[in-house]
Enzyme design. Sequence first.
Site, PDB file in Angstrom:
ATOM      1  N   SER A   8      36.472  45.478  34.530  1.00 24.82           N
ATOM      2  CA  SER A   8      38.474  45.357  34.110  1.00 24.82           C
ATOM      3  C   SER A   8      38.670  43.544  34.001  1.00 24.82           C
ATOM      4  O   SER A   8      37.499  43.046  33.593  1.00 24.82           O
ATOM      5  CB  SER A   8      39.206  45.143  35.315  1.00 24.82           C
ATOM      6  OG  SER A   8      39.005  43.773  36.226  1.00 24.82           O
ATOM      7  N   GLY A  18      34.937  41.509  50.011  1.00 21.95           N
ATOM      8  CA  GLY A  18      36.618  41.791  50.169  1.00 21.95           C
ATOM      9  C   GLY A  18      37.125  41.405  48.472  1.00 21.95           C
ATOM     10  O   GLY A  18      36.493  40.241  48.119  1.00 21.95           O
ATOM     11  N   ASP A  19      38.579  41.185  48.381  1.00 24.25           N
ATOM     12  CA  ASP A  19      39.604  40.859  47.083  1.00 24.25           C
ATOM     13  C   ASP A  19      37.868  40.841  45.639  1.00 24.25           C
ATOM     14  O   ASP A  19      37.903  40.032  45.301  1.00 24.25           O
ATOM     15  CB  ASP A  19      39.112  39.397  47.243  1.00 24.25           C
ATOM     16  CG  ASP A  19      39.594  38.614  48.544  1.00 24.25           C
ATOM     17  OD1 ASP A  19      40.249  39.797  48.822  1.00 24.25           O
ATOM     18  OD2 ASP A  19      39.351  37.300  49.725  1.00 24.25           O
ATOM     19  N   ALA A  39      43.879  42.307  54.965  1.00 20.82           N
ATOM     20  CA  ALA A  39      43.709  42.937  53.850  1.00 20.82           C
ATOM     21  C   ALA A  39      44.972  42.424  53.043  1.00 20.82           C
ATOM     22  O   ALA A  39      46.304  41.447  53.604  1.00 20.82           O
ATOM     23  CB  ALA A  39      44.072  44.129  53.835  1.00 20.82           C
ATOM     24  N   GLN A  70      39.335  44.772  53.233  1.00 18.99           N
ATOM     25  CA  GLN A  70      37.821  44.450  53.006  1.00 18.99           C
ATOM     26  C   GLN A  70      36.657  44.434  52.143  1.00 18.99           C
ATOM     27  O   GLN A  70      37.084  44.938  50.968  1.00 18.99           O
ATOM     28  CB  GLN A  70      37.332  43.981  54.560  1.00 18.99           C
ATOM     29  CG  GLN A  70      38.021  43.507  55.405  1.00 18.99           C
ATOM     30  CD  GLN A  70      39.321  44.131  55.668  1.00 18.99           C
ATOM     31  OE1 GLN A  70      39.493  45.452  56.243  1.00 18.99           O
ATOM     32  NE2 GLN A  70      40.468  44.086  55.845  1.00 18.99           N
ATOM     33  N   THR A 120      34.195  41.465  59.570  1.00 22.48           N
ATOM     34  CA  THR A 120      35.793  41.929  60.830  1.00 22.48           C
ATOM     35  C   THR A 120      35.382  42.759  61.740  1.00 22.48           C
ATOM     36  O   THR A 120      34.322  42.825  61.877  1.00 22.48           O
ATOM     37  CB  THR A 120      36.476  42.447  59.383  1.00 22.48           C
ATOM     38  OG1 THR A 120      37.949  42.442  59.919  1.00 22.48           O
ATOM     39  CG2 THR A 120      36.161  43.890  58.652  1.00 22.48           C
ATOM     40  N   GLY A 164      39.342  43.235  44.010  1.00 24.72           N
ATOM     41  CA  GLY A 164      40.185  43.735  42.748  1.00 24.72           C
ATOM     42  C   GLY A 164      40.443  45.479  43.533  1.00 24.72           C
ATOM     43  O   GLY A 164      40.571  46.321  42.770  1.00 24.72           O
ATOM     44  N   ASP A 188      36.516  38.638  32.430  1.00 22.14           N
ATOM     45  CA  ASP A 188      36.869  37.694  30.933  1.00 22.14           C
ATOM     46  C   ASP A 188      36.982  36.607  32.602  1.00 22.14           C
ATOM     47  O   ASP A 188      36.873  35.739  31.275  1.00 22.14           O
ATOM     48  CB  ASP A 188      38.365  38.292  31.500  1.00 22.14           C
ATOM     49  CG  ASP A 188      39.758  38.351  32.849  1.00 22.14           C
ATOM     50  OD1 ASP A 188      39.117  38.986  33.731  1.00 22.14           O
ATOM     51  OD2 ASP A 188      40.002  37.515  32.967  1.00 22.14           O
ATOM     52  N   GLY A 224      42.653  46.476  45.104  1.00 24.19           N
ATOM     53  CA  GLY A 224      44.336  46.493  44.919  1.00 24.19           C
ATOM     54  C   GLY A 224      44.477  47.061  43.579  1.00 24.19           C
ATOM     55  O   GLY A 224      44.883  48.578  42.964  1.00 24.19           O
TER      56      GLY A 224
HETATM   57  P1  GDP Z   1      41.645  43.185  47.117  1.00 24.15           P
HETATM   58  O1  GDP Z   1      41.609  42.496  47.722  1.00 24.15           O
HETATM   59  O2  GDP Z   1      39.826  43.606  46.928  1.00 24.15           O
HETATM   60  O3  GDP Z   1      42.775  44.023  46.155  1.00 24.15           O
HETATM   61  O4  GDP Z   1      41.568  41.346  46.295  1.00 24.15           O
HETATM   62  P2  GDP Z   1      42.895  40.978  46.293  1.00 24.15           P
HETATM   63  O5  GDP Z   1      43.691  40.969  45.067  1.00 24.15           O
HETATM   64  O6  GDP Z   1      42.698  39.938  47.072  1.00 24.15           O
HETATM   65  O7  GDP Z   1      41.944  39.455  44.985  1.00 24.15           O
HETATM   66  C1  GDP Z   1      41.737  40.211  42.899  1.00 24.15           C
HETATM   67  C2  GDP Z   1      42.619  38.727  42.645  1.00 24.15           C
HETATM   68  O8  GDP Z   1      41.771  39.273  41.275  1.00 24.15           O
HETATM   69  C3  GDP Z   1      43.900  39.571  41.624  1.00 24.15           C
HETATM   70  O9  GDP Z   1      44.637  38.390  41.996  1.00 24.15           O
HETATM   71  C4  GDP Z   1      43.601  40.395  40.682  1.00 24.15           C
HETATM   72  O10 GDP Z   1      44.412  39.847  40.522  1.00 24.15           O
HETATM   73  C5  GDP Z   1      43.142  39.453  40.461  1.00 24.15           C
HETATM   74  N1  GDP Z   1      42.441  40.561  39.335  1.00 24.15           N
HETATM   75  C6  GDP Z   1      41.513  42.098  39.780  1.00 24.15           C
HETATM   76  N2  GDP Z   1      41.025  42.719  38.515  1.00 24.15           N
HETATM   77  C7  GDP Z   1      41.275  41.416  37.440  1.00 24.15           C
HETATM   78  C8  GDP Z   1      40.426  40.975  36.329  1.00 24.15           C
HETATM   79  O11 GDP Z   1      39.593  41.830  35.389  1.00 24.15           O
HETATM   80  N3  GDP Z   1      40.631  40.269  35.309  1.00 24.15           N
HETATM   81  C9  GDP Z   1      41.286  38.655  36.355  1.00 24.15           C
HETATM   82  N4  GDP Z   1      41.250  37.855  34.931  1.00 24.15           N
HETATM   83  N5  GDP Z   1      42.353  39.287  37.505  1.00 24.15           N
HETATM   84  C10 GDP Z   1      42.154  40.192  37.914  1.00 24.15           C
HETATM   85  P1  IMO Z   2      40.466  42.328  51.085  1.00 22.50           P
HETATM   86  O1  IMO Z   2      41.313  43.695  51.553  1.00 22.50           O
HETATM   87  C1  IMO Z   2      38.645  38.499  51.746  1.00 22.50           C
HETATM   88  C2  IMO Z   2      37.096  37.753  56.014  1.00 22.50           C
HETATM   89  C3  IMO Z   2      38.956  36.822  56.936  1.00 22.50           C
HETATM   90  C4  IMO Z   2      37.302  36.505  57.933  1.00 22.50           C
HETATM   91  C5  IMO Z   2      36.057  37.642  58.275  1.00 22.50           C
HETATM   92  C6  IMO Z   2      37.157  38.151  59.754  1.00 22.50           C
HETATM   93  O2  IMO Z   2      42.017  42.034  50.355  1.00 22.50           O
HETATM   94  O3  IMO Z   2      39.733  42.704  50.740  1.00 22.50           O
HETATM   95  P2  IMO Z   2      39.593  39.431  60.186  1.00 22.50           P
HETATM   96  O4  IMO Z   2      40.852  38.531  60.146  1.00 22.50           O
HETATM   97  O5  IMO Z   2      39.206  39.730  59.667  1.00 22.50           O
HETATM   98  O6  IMO Z   2      39.235  39.113  62.082  1.00 22.50           O
HETATM   99  O7  IMO Z   2      38.746  38.117  59.583  1.00 22.50           O
HETATM  100  O8  IMO Z   2      37.046  38.752  56.885  1.00 22.50           O
HETATM  101  N1  IMO Z   2      38.029  38.748  55.496  1.00 22.50           N
HETATM  102  C7  IMO Z   2      39.114  39.380  54.264  1.00 22.50           C
HETATM  103  N2  IMO Z   2      38.194  38.790  52.908  1.00 22.50           N
HETATM  104  N3  IMO Z   2      39.519  40.222  51.494  1.00 22.50           N
HETATM  105  C8  IMO Z   2      39.833  40.805  52.836  1.00 22.50           C
HETATM  106  O9  IMO Z   2      40.366  41.592  52.852  1.00 22.50           O
HETATM  107  C9  IMO Z   2      39.494  40.334  54.210  1.00 22.50           C
HETATM  108  N4  IMO Z   2      39.511  40.495  55.346  1.00 22.50           N
HETATM  109  C10 IMO Z   2      38.606  39.724  56.006  1.00 22.50           C
HETATM  110  O10 IMO Z   2      38.354  35.603  56.196  1.00 22.50           O
HETATM  111  O11 IMO Z   2      35.826  35.566  56.995  1.00 22.50           O
HETATM  112 MG    MG Z   3      42.596  40.999  48.636  1.00 24.73          MG
END
Ligand code: GDP
Ligand code: IMO
Ligand code: MG
Length: 429
Positions: free
Chosen positions: A418, A12-13, A39, A225, A240, A15, A338, A17
């Site tokens: 990116s 997850g996280d 999320a 996720q 999850t 990028g 970066d 979005g």
């Molecule tokens: P998602 O859950 O997959 O949409 O990702 P999140 O938003 O939770 O976390 C990604 C983080 O990385 C966010 O704060 C974005 O603004 C940041 N991000 C995404 N792409 C880049 C990148 O290429 N460089 C930097 N420095 N930040 C980025």
């Molecule tokens: P995005 O879409 C990162 C993780 C939680 C926990 C496990 C179960 O932003 O990438 P839950 O609340 O789903 O039952 O938690 O999954 N988790 C994520 N980690 N990014 C997410 O979403 C997550 N959604 C759930 O931290 O370990």
């Molecule tokens: Mg996220």
Amino acid sequence: MPISIIIGAQWGDEGKGRVVDWLASSADIVARYAGGDNAGHTIALDGEVYKLHLLPSGVLHDQVVSVMGNGMVINPVNLVREIKALRNMGIAISPRNLIISSRAHIITPAHIALDSAKESALGAAKIGTTLRGIGPAYLDKSGRAGIRTGDMLLDVEVFAERLIRAIEAANAVLRQQGGEALDARAAAMSYLEAAEFLRGFIQDASIYLHKALNNGARVVCEGAQGTLLDIDHGSYPFVTSSSPTAGGALTGLGVGPLTVDRVLGVAKAFSTRVGGGPMPTELAGEVANRLRGSGDNFWDEFGTTTGRPRRCGWLDGVMLRYATMINGFSELMLTKLDILSGFDELKLATAYEIDGVRSEHPPVTNAQLERATAIYETLPGWTEDISSCRTFAALPAAARQYIQRIAALCEAPINMVSVGPERDQLVRR
Ligand code: GDP
Ligand code: IMO
Ligand code: MG
């Protein structure tokens, strides 16, 4: 074929979005297919930072219709709050550009209380959930006891009665676990206003999608996720409760596999994880702190939903190759390249050693994964600031080498990288 599926390739996280927001500029529909407000998807645009939890990441584009699919679990109160917050930021959201599937499931206050109670009961073995009620809501769905978004179209009293019954049933469990029972009537009442607000948005989203596809619509399916949090393919039970992987997009929207022509895996250029569970390349100390960032920037590695610091480490190529296999990625994309600027050298895990044996795949059991140590390849780093690079040719040779090695390891092309959080901070082939 008109459907692209965008999937998190790690924990997850990654990028997703920001990638979906960018792809949305040439799409008609952006449809989310799994998860709920666990999320947190961040989009940076013209100095504004948008954090989406439930709404699909195409919502900032005027021409895009956002669809919330049947595979999602939706907290109606939080959804209304998110819609109103975006409207206050000048984003138009109405039944014209937002469609909520009538078959998604509702997260009730009972689910949230049960999530907390279960985590407390697990003590040190807790999963580290986002405490949004996700697991209990999917449990009710598969146990055939859930309440669906379509039920918000019922007579108010009937809907309220269903909620009260569901909360009372959960109260019995909460009491058993030593938790505090909820005031079922008061909790249910808090949902009625949200139900009233959302009524006009609810329809059969699969039929909507099919009609749109027949009319030539281009659809981006947004995963939440990541693959390694998948209920089947992740490090169970530290996962999850939904299917963020490619198959989940089909069941979570009600579309067939032959409509899909692109499966894009989004991977961060290093590894992060939030919550419990094994993470073979996790680091402590200076490198981890540099990857995480201080927290002063919105892109630093602190959870968008919970604010928790994310665990950080080098890129886990074993897991990334596995994710490529599970999803059948037609291509991979790397984000946050970066952040790797300025390291003398970079490490990339290409295998694990488990109990003295080398393995190029994730092991069969979670216990083995807990014992895995990463075997690294070392690659040269680069010192240049790459945040204004827009072509592969403009990237330092060492950055290109890092990208090429990952593509070769996963046997998937990398055509996009990116180099900063803003919409246009992309390097494309
Ligand atoms: P998602 O859950 O997959 O949409 O990702 P999140 O938003 O939770 O976390 C990604 C983080 O990385 C966010 O704060 C974005 O603004 C940041 N991000 C995404 N792409 C880049 C990148 O290429 N460089 C930097 N420095 N930040 C980025
Ligand atoms: P995005 O879409 C990162 C993780 C939680 C926990 C496990 C179960 O932003 O990438 P839950 O609340 O789903 O039952 O938690 O999954 N988790 C994520 N980690 N990014 C997410 O979403 C997550 N959604 C759930 O931290 O370990
Ligand atoms: Mg996220």
